[in-house]
Design an enzyme around this catalytic site. Structure first.
Site, PDB file in Angstrom:
ATOM      1  N   GLU A 363       0.840  -1.222   0.000  1.00  0.00           N
ATOM      2  CA  GLU A 363       0.000   0.000   0.000  1.00  0.00           C
ATOM      3  C   GLU A 363       0.868   1.263   0.000  1.00  0.00           C
ATOM      4  O   GLU A 363       0.560   2.248   0.663  1.00  0.00           O
ATOM      5  CB  GLU A 363      -1.016  -0.053   1.138  1.00  0.00           C
ATOM      6  CG  GLU A 363      -1.933  -1.257   0.951  1.00  0.00           C
ATOM      7  CD  GLU A 363      -3.243  -1.188   1.676  1.00  0.00           C
ATOM      8  OE1 GLU A 363      -3.706  -0.094   1.982  1.00  0.00           O
ATOM      9  OE2 GLU A 363      -3.812  -2.277   1.912  1.00  0.00           O
TER      10      GLU A 363
HETATM   11  C1  FAD Z   1       2.894  -9.609   0.499  1.00  0.00           C
HETATM   12  C2  FAD Z   1       2.447  -8.555  -0.476  1.00  0.00           C
HETATM   13  C3  FAD Z   1       1.104  -8.278  -0.611  1.00  0.00           C
HETATM   14  C4  FAD Z   1       0.672  -7.318  -1.535  1.00  0.00           C
HETATM   15  N1  FAD Z   1      -0.673  -7.116  -1.731  1.00  0.00           N
HETATM   16  C5  FAD Z   1      -1.096  -6.326  -2.766  1.00  0.00           C
HETATM   17  C6  FAD Z   1      -2.469  -6.242  -3.117  1.00  0.00           C
HETATM   18  O1  FAD Z   1      -3.336  -6.833  -2.471  1.00  0.00           O
HETATM   19  N2  FAD Z   1      -2.818  -5.501  -4.192  1.00  0.00           N
HETATM   20  C7  FAD Z   1      -1.908  -4.828  -4.949  1.00  0.00           C
HETATM   21  O2  FAD Z   1      -2.286  -4.168  -5.906  1.00  0.00           O
HETATM   22  N3  FAD Z   1      -0.583  -4.881  -4.643  1.00  0.00           N
HETATM   23  C8  FAD Z   1      -0.155  -5.619  -3.573  1.00  0.00           C
HETATM   24  N4  FAD Z   1       1.194  -5.704  -3.264  1.00  0.00           N
HETATM   25  C9  FAD Z   1       2.152  -4.980  -4.085  1.00  0.00           C
HETATM   26  C10 FAD Z   1       2.805  -3.827  -3.353  1.00  0.00           C
HETATM   27  O3  FAD Z   1       1.888  -2.781  -3.166  1.00  0.00           O
HETATM   28  C11 FAD Z   1       4.053  -3.415  -4.158  1.00  0.00           C
HETATM   29  O4  FAD Z   1       5.005  -4.443  -3.986  1.00  0.00           O
HETATM   30  C12 FAD Z   1       4.609  -2.089  -3.732  1.00  0.00           C
HETATM   31  O5  FAD Z   1       3.721  -1.045  -4.065  1.00  0.00           O
HETATM   32  C13 FAD Z   1       5.985  -1.802  -4.356  1.00  0.00           C
HETATM   33  O6  FAD Z   1       5.979  -2.035  -5.721  1.00  0.00           O
HETATM   34  P1  FAD Z   1       7.141  -2.944  -6.382  1.00  0.00           P
HETATM   35  O7  FAD Z   1       7.181  -4.219  -5.605  1.00  0.00           O
HETATM   36  O8  FAD Z   1       6.902  -3.034  -7.826  1.00  0.00           O
HETATM   37  O9  FAD Z   1       8.473  -2.169  -6.081  1.00  0.00           O
HETATM   38  P2  FAD Z   1       9.112  -1.011  -7.004  1.00  0.00           P
HETATM   39  O10 FAD Z   1       8.056  -0.020  -7.342  1.00  0.00           O
HETATM   40  O11 FAD Z   1       9.863  -1.664  -8.089  1.00  0.00           O
HETATM   41  O12 FAD Z   1      10.116  -0.356  -5.965  1.00  0.00           O
HETATM   42  C14 FAD Z   1      11.399  -0.905  -5.673  1.00  0.00           C
HETATM   43  C15 FAD Z   1      12.097   0.082  -4.732  1.00  0.00           C
HETATM   44  O13 FAD Z   1      12.255   1.348  -5.375  1.00  0.00           O
HETATM   45  C16 FAD Z   1      11.659   2.381  -4.604  1.00  0.00           C
HETATM   46  N5  FAD Z   1      11.092   3.389  -5.489  1.00  0.00           N
HETATM   47  C17 FAD Z   1      10.286   3.217  -6.555  1.00  0.00           C
HETATM   48  N6  FAD Z   1       9.958   4.401  -7.096  1.00  0.00           N
HETATM   49  C18 FAD Z   1      10.568   5.354  -6.342  1.00  0.00           C
HETATM   50  C19 FAD Z   1      10.612   6.790  -6.391  1.00  0.00           C
HETATM   51  N7  FAD Z   1       9.929   7.486  -7.302  1.00  0.00           N
HETATM   52  N8  FAD Z   1      11.355   7.426  -5.458  1.00  0.00           N
HETATM   53  C20 FAD Z   1      12.013   6.738  -4.505  1.00  0.00           C
HETATM   54  N9  FAD Z   1      12.018   5.393  -4.409  1.00  0.00           N
HETATM   55  C21 FAD Z   1      11.295   4.710  -5.313  1.00  0.00           C
HETATM   56  C22 FAD Z   1      10.591   1.667  -3.778  1.00  0.00           C
HETATM   57  O14 FAD Z   1      10.233   2.418  -2.621  1.00  0.00           O
HETATM   58  C23 FAD Z   1      11.292   0.364  -3.451  1.00  0.00           C
HETATM   59  O15 FAD Z   1      12.156   0.539  -2.374  1.00  0.00           O
HETATM   60  C24 FAD Z   1       1.630  -6.613  -2.302  1.00  0.00           C
HETATM   61  C25 FAD Z   1       2.989  -6.881  -2.133  1.00  0.00           C
HETATM   62  C26 FAD Z   1       3.416  -7.850  -1.251  1.00  0.00           C
HETATM   63  C27 FAD Z   1       4.880  -8.139  -1.131  1.00  0.00           C
END
Ligand code: FAD
Length: 380
Positions: A363
Site C-alpha cells: 500500500e
Molecule cells: C505480500 C504482499 C502483498 C501485496 N498485496 C497487494 C495487493 O493486495 N494488491 C496490490 O495491488 N498490490 C499488492 N502488493 C504490491 C505492493 O503494493 C508493491 O510491492 C509495492 O507497491 C511496491 O511495488 P514494487 O514491488 O513493484 O516495487 P518497485 O516499485 O519496483 O520499488 C522498488 C524500490 O524502489 C523504490 N522506489 C520506486 N519508485 C521510487 C521513487 N519514485 N522514489 C524513490 N524510491 C522509489 C521503492 O520504494 C522500493 O524501495 C503486495 C505486495 C506484497 C509483497
C-alpha cells in the site's frame, strides 16, 4: 481532539483482543509454517462483524467509525498479521471503495456479502512492471460496447485465491494515460480468469498472495466502478484510506512484540536478577513504549481526520511511514530482549519481526509515503 475511547470502542477493543487470544493465537505458528490461509478464523471474524466494520448496516456492515476499525486492527495484529491483513484489505480497500464509489446495484450485489464475510474481496492494482509506478498499467480493459475484455497480469494480490470478488484496475485508453484507467469488479471463476501460484513469503505467510492472469476475460459494463476513466483516482483515493489500516497493523505488530518483550524481561534471569533490572534492557523497553505511543497518536489522528471528513492523505501517509518503522525497530529489539529464545518460533517475536517488514512495502512503500508527505508540505 479527544482520543479517550468511548464505551463502544472499549468493547470493540476487548472483543478484538479476546478473539486474537482465543481464536488466532492457538494456530498462528502452524499457519505461518504451512503458509495456510486462516479460512475458519476469517469466517468467525465475519460473524463478529470485523470484515465490514465501517459499512452501513443496511448493507450488512457494523456502521462503525474509522477509530473503531484501527483499534480492532491493532489488537488483531498484535497476534496475527496474516489474519489482520484480510480485515484491512476487505474493510478499507474493497468495502470502502465499493460503498463510496459503487452504484446501488453494485452495492446490493457485492457489498452485502463482502461486509458480512460471506465472501472476501481483493484489490488488484500492482503488476510485474507497475508497483510504485502504478500509472504504468499494462493490463488492458478494451471497451466492446456492453462489456470490457480484460487481458494482463496482476502481481502480489492479497486474498488472491480466497477472494470471491476482485477489484481490478486496468487501462482502457492508453492515449489518455492515467485518465484512461478503469476499475472493474471481476468475479472469481469468470472464464479466462486464472489464479497463479501462491508466493512463498518472508512474512504474513498465512495470507495468500497470488499473481492473477486475465486472458480475454469478459466483464460486463455494469461492473465498472464510477465514470469511464475514474479507475486511477479510485485506486489512489482507496489506498489513501487503506494506509490507515496498514499503519494500524504496523502499530499492532509493534505493540504485540513490546508486550511479549516486557513480559519476558520481567521473568528471565541473568546475573542473579531479572533482565529487566539491567538498564540496557529497561531502556530498550522505554524506547519501544515511547515510539509505540507516538505511532498510536499518528494512527488515531489519521483515523480521526477520516472520521471528521478532513483530508487524510498527509496524516495517513505519516502514520504508515512512522508506524511501520516502529514495527520494524521494535520487533528487532523484541527478538534481542528474548536472546536465543527470540530466534525460535515458539516465542512469537521472530514471526512478528518477519511480518513487520511488509508494512514498509505494501500500500505504498516508505519511499512513496515520503513522496506523498513531501509533496503535501512543499506544494500546499
Ligand atoms: C505480500 C504482499 C502483498 C501485496 N498485496 C497487494 C495487493 O493486495 N494488491 C496490490 O495491488 N498490490 C499488492 N502488493 C504490491 C505492493 O503494493 C508493491 O510491492 C509495492 O507497491 C511496491 O511495488 P514494487 O514491488 O513493484 O516495487 P518497485 O516499485 O519496483 O520499488 C522498488 C524500490 O524502489 C523504490 N522506489 C520506486 N519508485 C521510487 C521513487 N519514485 N522514489 C524513490 N524510491 C522509489 C521503492 O520504494 C522500493 O524501495 C503486495 C505486495 C506484497 C509483497
Amino acid at each position: 481532539m479527544d482520543f479517550t475511547l468511548s464505551e463502544e470502542q472499549l468493547m470493540i477493543q476487548q472483543a478484538a483482543r479476546d478473539f486474537a487470544q482465543n481464536e488466532l493465537l492457538p494456530g498462528v505458528i502452524e499457519r505461518d509454517d504451512a503458509q495456510r490461509f486462516p479460512t475458519e478464523e476469517v469466517k468467525k471474524m465475519g460473524d463478529l462483524g470485523f470484515l465490514g466494520m465501517m459499512v452501513d448496516p443496511k448493507y450488512g456492515g457494523s456502521g462503525l467509525d474509522t477509530m473503531s476499525y484501527v483499534i480492532a486492527m491493532e489488537e488483531l495484529s498484535k497476534v496475527d498479521a496474516s489474519s489482520s491483513v484480510v480485515v484491512s484489505v476487505n474493510n478499507s480497500l474493497v468495502c470502502w471503495g465499493l460503498e463510496t464509489f459503487g452504484n446501488e446495484a453494485q452495492k446490493e450485489k457485492y457489498l452485502t456479502p463482502l461486509a458480512t464475510g460471506e465472501m472476501i474481496g481483493a484489490f488488484c492494482l500492482s503488476e510485474p512492471e507497475a508497483g510504485s509506478d502504478a500509472t504504468s498499467q499494462k493490463t488492458t480493459a478494451i471497451d466492446k460496447g456492453d462489456h470490457y475484455v480484460l487481458n494482463g497480469t496482476k502481481n502480489w494480490i492479497t486474498n488472491g485465491n480466497s477472494a470471491g470478488v476482485h477489484l481490478v484496475i486496468a487501462q482502457t485508453d492508453v492515449e489518455k494515460g492515467h485518465k484512461g484507467i478503469n476499475a472493474l469488479i471481476v468475479e472469481k471463476g469468470t472464464p479466462g480468469f486464472e489464479i497463479g501460484p501462491k508466493e512463498n513469503k518472508l512474512g504474513i505467510r498465512g495470507s495468500d498472495t497470488h499473481s492473477l492472469l486475465f486472458n480475454d476475460v469478459k466483464v460486463p459494463k455494469e461492473n465498472r466502478i464510477g465514470e469511464d476513466g475514474f479507475g486511477f483516482k479510485f485506486a489512489m483515493k482507496t489506498l489513501a484510506g487503506g494506509r490507515i489500516g496498514i499503519a494500524a497493523q504496523a502499530l499492532g505488530i509493534a505493540a504485540g512484540a513490546y508486550e511479549l518483550a516486557r513480559k519476558y524481561a520481567k521473568e528471565r534471569k541473568a546475573f542473579g536478577t531479572e533482565i529487566a533490572n539491567h538498564q540496557a534492557i529497561a531502556f530498550k523497553l522505554a524506547d519501544m513504549h515511547t515510539q509505540i505511543a507516538a505511532a498510536r497518536h499518528l494512527v488515531y489522528k489519521a483515523a480521526w481526520d477520516k472520521d471528521q471528513g478532513n483530508n487524510y492523505d498527509l496524516s495517513g501517509a505519516m502514520a504508515k511511514l512512522y508506524a511501520s518503522q516502529v514495527a520494524m525497530e521494535t520487533t528487532v529489539e523484541a527478538v534481542q530482549v528474548h536472546g536465543g529464545n527470540g530466534f525460535v518460533k515458539d516465542y512469537h517475536v521472530e514471526r512478528l519481526m518477519r511480518d513487520a517488514k511488509i508494512t514498509q512495502i505494501y500500500e505504498g512503500t516508505s519511499e512513496i509515503q515520503k513522496i506523498v508527505i513531501s509533496r503535501s508540505i512543499l506544494h500546499n
